[in-house]
Design a protein around this motif. Sequence first.
Motif, short mmCIF file in Angstrom:
data_model
loop_
_atom_site.label_atom_id
_atom_site.label_comp_id
_atom_site.label_asym_id
_atom_site.label_seq_id
_atom_site.Cartn_x
_atom_site.Cartn_y
_atom_site.Cartn_z
N HIS A 108 0.83 -1.21 0.00
CA HIS A 108 0.00 0.00 0.00
C HIS A 108 0.86 1.26 0.00
CE1 HIS A 108 -3.17 2.83 1.04
NE2 HIS A 108 -2.53 3.17 2.13
N ALA A 109 1.94 1.25 0.76
CA ALA A 109 2.81 2.43 0.83
C ALA A 109 3.40 2.73 -0.54
CB ALA A 109 3.92 2.21 1.85
N TRP A 110 3.84 1.69 -1.26
CA TRP A 110 4.40 1.91 -2.59
C TRP A 110 3.32 2.39 -3.56
CZ3 TRP A 110 7.86 3.27 -5.76
CH2 TRP A 110 7.75 3.00 -7.13
N ARG A 111 2.12 1.83 -3.48
CA ARG A 111 1.07 2.27 -4.39
C ARG A 111 0.74 3.75 -4.18
NH1 ARG A 111 -0.56 -3.27 -3.55
NH2 ARG A 111 -1.80 -2.79 -1.69
N GLN A 112 0.75 4.20 -2.92
CA GLN A 112 0.53 5.62 -2.63
C GLN A 112 1.69 6.47 -3.15
OE1 GLN A 112 -2.27 7.16 -0.95
NE2 GLN A 112 -3.07 5.19 -1.63
N TYR A 113 2.90 5.99 -2.94
CA TYR A 113 4.10 6.71 -3.36
C TYR A 113 4.14 6.83 -4.88
CZ TYR A 113 9.05 8.10 -3.09
OH TYR A 113 10.24 8.79 -3.16
N LYS A 114 3.83 5.72 -5.56
CA LYS A 114 3.84 5.69 -7.03
C LYS A 114 2.81 6.66 -7.59
CE LYS A 114 3.48 2.43 -10.89
NZ LYS A 114 3.16 1.03 -11.27
N ALA A 115 1.71 6.86 -6.84
CA ALA A 115 0.66 7.79 -7.27
C ALA A 115 1.04 9.25 -7.01
CB ALA A 115 -0.65 7.46 -6.56
N GLY A 116 2.22 9.47 -6.44
CA GLY A 116 2.70 10.84 -6.25
C GLY A 116 2.60 11.37 -4.83
N THR A 143 -4.13 2.79 10.92
CA THR A 143 -5.40 2.79 10.21
C THR A 143 -6.51 2.66 11.24
OG1 THR A 143 -5.54 0.39 9.91
CG2 THR A 143 -4.37 1.64 8.22
N THR A 144 -7.66 3.18 10.88
CA THR A 144 -8.83 2.98 11.74
C THR A 144 -9.28 1.55 11.60
OG1 THR A 144 -10.30 3.71 9.96
CG2 THR A 144 -9.62 5.36 11.58
N LYS A 145 -9.77 0.98 12.68
CA LYS A 145 -10.22 -0.41 12.69
C LYS A 145 -11.69 -0.44 12.32
CE LYS A 145 -9.92 -4.83 13.50
NZ LYS A 145 -9.37 -5.70 12.46
N ALA A 146 -11.98 -0.83 11.07
CA ALA A 146 -13.36 -0.85 10.60
C ALA A 146 -14.03 -2.17 10.94
CB ALA A 146 -13.40 -0.63 9.09
N HIS A 147 -15.32 -2.11 11.35
CA HIS A 147 -16.08 -3.34 11.62
C HIS A 147 -16.43 -4.04 10.31
CE1 HIS A 147 -16.40 -2.67 15.91
NE2 HIS A 147 -16.78 -1.43 15.68
N SER A 148 -16.59 -3.26 9.25
CA SER A 148 -16.83 -3.83 7.93
C SER A 148 -16.30 -2.84 6.90
CB SER A 148 -18.33 -4.06 7.71
OG SER A 148 -19.03 -2.84 7.78
N GLY A 149 -16.03 -3.34 5.70
CA GLY A 149 -15.49 -2.48 4.66
C GLY A 149 -14.01 -2.23 4.86
N HIS A 150 -13.53 -1.14 4.27
CA HIS A 150 -12.11 -0.86 4.25
C HIS A 150 -11.66 -0.09 5.50
CE1 HIS A 150 -11.53 -2.17 0.08
NE2 HIS A 150 -12.70 -1.60 -0.19
N ASP A 151 -10.49 -0.47 6.04
CA ASP A 151 -9.85 0.36 7.05
C ASP A 151 -9.32 1.61 6.35
OD1 ASP A 151 -10.36 -1.71 8.79
OD2 ASP A 151 -8.34 -2.54 8.71
N GLU A 152 -9.16 2.69 7.10
CA GLU A 152 -8.73 3.95 6.51
C GLU A 152 -7.46 4.45 7.18
OE1 GLU A 152 -11.86 6.79 6.67
OE2 GLU A 152 -13.23 5.63 5.40
N ASP A 153 -6.54 5.00 6.35
CA ASP A 153 -5.33 5.60 6.88
C ASP A 153 -5.69 6.78 7.77
OD1 ASP A 153 -3.85 3.83 5.39
OD2 ASP A 153 -3.33 5.26 3.81
N ILE A 154 -4.89 6.94 8.83
CA ILE A 154 -5.10 8.06 9.74
C ILE A 154 -3.77 8.41 10.38
CG2 ILE A 154 -5.64 6.59 11.74
CD1 ILE A 154 -7.75 8.69 12.56
N SER A 155 -3.60 9.65 10.74
CA SER A 155 -2.33 10.08 11.34
C SER A 155 -2.41 9.98 12.86
CB SER A 155 -2.01 11.52 10.94
OG SER A 155 -2.95 12.42 11.53
N LYS A 156 -1.24 9.96 13.47
CA LYS A 156 -1.14 9.98 14.94
C LYS A 156 -1.86 11.20 15.49
CE LYS A 156 2.38 10.68 18.53
NZ LYS A 156 3.84 10.70 18.80
N GLU A 157 -1.62 12.35 14.86
CA GLU A 157 -2.20 13.60 15.34
C GLU A 157 -3.73 13.55 15.30
OE1 GLU A 157 1.90 14.01 14.45
OE2 GLU A 157 0.25 13.33 13.14
N GLU A 158 -4.27 12.94 14.22
CA GLU A 158 -5.72 12.87 14.09
C GLU A 158 -6.32 11.90 15.12
OE1 GLU A 158 -9.09 14.45 12.27
OE2 GLU A 158 -6.98 14.98 12.06
#
Length: 322
Positions: A108-116, A143-158
């Motif tokens: 996932h990190a590379w896919r994000q990086y490759k996307a710019g 990442t947020t821990k989702a009960h269903s669907g996709h987990d989402e990236d989140i920062s420490k600060e958030e």
Amino acid sequence: MLAAIQYTDFSFPNVEKKQRGKVRDLYFLKDRLIMVATDRISAFDVILPRAIPYKGQILNRIALHFLQRTADIVPNWVLASPDPNVTVGKICAPIPVEIVVRGYLAGHAWRQYKAGHRMLCGVPLPEGLHENDPLPTPIITPTTKAHSGHDEDISKEEIIKRGIVPAPLYEQIEAVALKLFERGTQMARERNLILVDTKYEFGLHNGALHLIDEVHTPDSSRYFYWDTYEQLQKEGKPQKQLSKEFVRQWLIENGFQGKEGQRVPTMTNEVVEDIMRRYMELYTTMTGETIEPDPSLTTEALMKRIESNVNNYLETEQLLLT
């Protein structure tokens, strides 16, 4: 095909609640949790239509292997393993974030990086990196821990700003996660592997931080082979890896990334057998042990074995408590 567990519905005594996760079936008693590792497999947060023989047993054994060897860093939830597919442990209050630690630019990190993108979960990434390059230092991308669907990236600060996890507890979690990653890296190196990235889940038991779920398994981690890494990287070739990433790549190549409207490609017997073989290869590489498939074992017999072993454990524990 060999026996494989897609779903379970056991009637263990004194079960107060049942819950089905992506790949595990959970049975809650008053004071403990029975976790049955099924042979379901998920990718892109979607449960794939066919189970992989021996996958649950392999993941359960690998998780126990590492949980036993990291207990000096942080307590974990495990109490016993009455069957190769089963772990019994403490019921912990889960902390609703997954802590992903990355030592290399992959997945996932590379896919994000490759996307710019040059910022991942609030962590800046340097310019000039290539796929599978080592990062300057391991980074944490929650990442947020989702009960269903996709987990989402989140920062420490958030996380702290939203009050998802109090700041002191989150600081403790990050410190523990980095120590676990260091231990996992050392153990992987002893087996000619590189721990590329992994995720940790934590919970609280009687107010104390505990490591929960699995740890350093191929479902939660990515591994490269140490002895071929530098040469393959120098030649710009894909890394030989033992993780679930090969499943994701197969899905991507066949037009599926878990997006709306996409359909999971057909999983042939050959695909299922290849995934099973890769899981067994990782198990042997990680532990030095082997699992010999039993072609005479039926799914029905496998289910009966699990039920019998768990019931015997519960009966013994009850005798010890009285």
